[in-house]
Write an enzyme that holds these catalytic residues in place. Sequence first.
Site, PDB file in Angstrom:
ATOM      1  N   SER A  86       0.840  -1.189   0.000  1.00  0.00           N
ATOM      2  CA  SER A  86       0.000   0.000   0.000  1.00  0.00           C
ATOM      3  C   SER A  86       0.886   1.254   0.000  1.00  0.00           C
ATOM      4  CB  SER A  86      -0.961  -0.041   1.179  1.00  0.00           C
ATOM      5  OG  SER A  86      -1.989   0.902   1.039  1.00  0.00           O
ATOM      6  N   GLU A 126      -9.751  -3.755  -6.581  1.00  0.00           N
ATOM      7  CA  GLU A 126      -9.201  -2.673  -5.760  1.00  0.00           C
ATOM      8  C   GLU A 126      -9.409  -1.313  -6.405  1.00  0.00           C
ATOM      9  OE1 GLU A 126      -5.592  -2.773  -3.543  1.00  0.00           O
ATOM     10  OE2 GLU A 126      -5.148  -4.796  -4.220  1.00  0.00           O
ATOM     11  N   HIS A 183      -7.337  -5.725  -0.836  1.00  0.00           N
ATOM     12  CA  HIS A 183      -6.110  -4.942  -0.713  1.00  0.00           C
ATOM     13  C   HIS A 183      -5.101  -5.683   0.175  1.00  0.00           C
ATOM     14  CE1 HIS A 183      -3.906  -1.165  -0.824  1.00  0.00           C
ATOM     15  NE2 HIS A 183      -3.897  -1.073   0.495  1.00  0.00           N
TER      16      HIS A 183
END
Length: 327
Positions: free
Chosen positions: A156, A250, A280
């Site tokens: 991320s 996503e 995610h």
Amino acid sequence: MSLQNKLICWGLRRRFLPETRKPVDVARTRALTEKRVWLPPVPKGWQLYAQPEQREQGQGGADEPSVRGEWLVREGGAPRTILYLHGGGYYFCSPRTHRAITFGLATRADADVFSLDYRLAPEHPFPAALDDALAAYRRLLDEGAPAASLVIAGDSAGGGLALATLVALRDAGDPLPGGALLYSPWTDLACTGASIRANDGRDPMFCGDVFARIASMYLGATRATHPYVSPLYADFHGLPPLFLLAGSTETLLDDTLRVAERARAAGVSVECEIGRDLPHIWPIYAPFMPEARRALDASARFVKQVSAADVTARARKAAALPTQTVA
């Protein structure tokens, strides 16, 4: 799709997704994350060490680079090292919250892992996190680890930070690691990806507009297209091999797809896996989710493929580690 994946996505839709539609509350998000995290046991034959804060000699101010975090080390030391940069939008999470990934990578790839506890926004906006990542990587080199035995990884925001770190190291002329693992990386803080809109309502974890709201905390006065903030806009020539993965639903999917496309165009070796209907950073759901276990297996194969084993490192690394282990 596994039953475990269905259950996890159901739980995310019920508990996490609604939080992303609310105004950002930094303290509440941090508290909830630490409260809900599941901690895996330290693997047999490995030790978990706290790395206290270290700064360069003559430095010590709050705005100076900081190297602190935790080491997971195989007894006697492993022949390669992963520098891991956790996700969390640059404003929450920690090495502790991401142990399911770091422990899984370490044991599968036979790699010691240093998980960096970089400074967080909004208290420390850009370039604090990048400065800390650069300092951590350079400290590994200074302690004798050959660059070829190193791999940078992140998820991320940490995945975007890992890629930005590679670009900054390349620009500075530093020796580059063997490769990088990027899990659902956030690479475009300008939030221009079509998937932010197209997958809004399909992503079980994030609504589409949350990223624009949290980006400002890290950006400060920096423009969102600065390549060290949003490495999607960087020149990728000369970077080492990349391994990327993201889920098909996503909202950040295009942050992975566009990096893969541009990196390949620049001559970079790229492996890119798009997991159907997976959430995610799904490797964080190991060992419960079979798809997460398979993703970590593939990641370990990549790490071993791109890194050179440092056969002289084990005794040196073991001797340099602190004596206090983490419970």
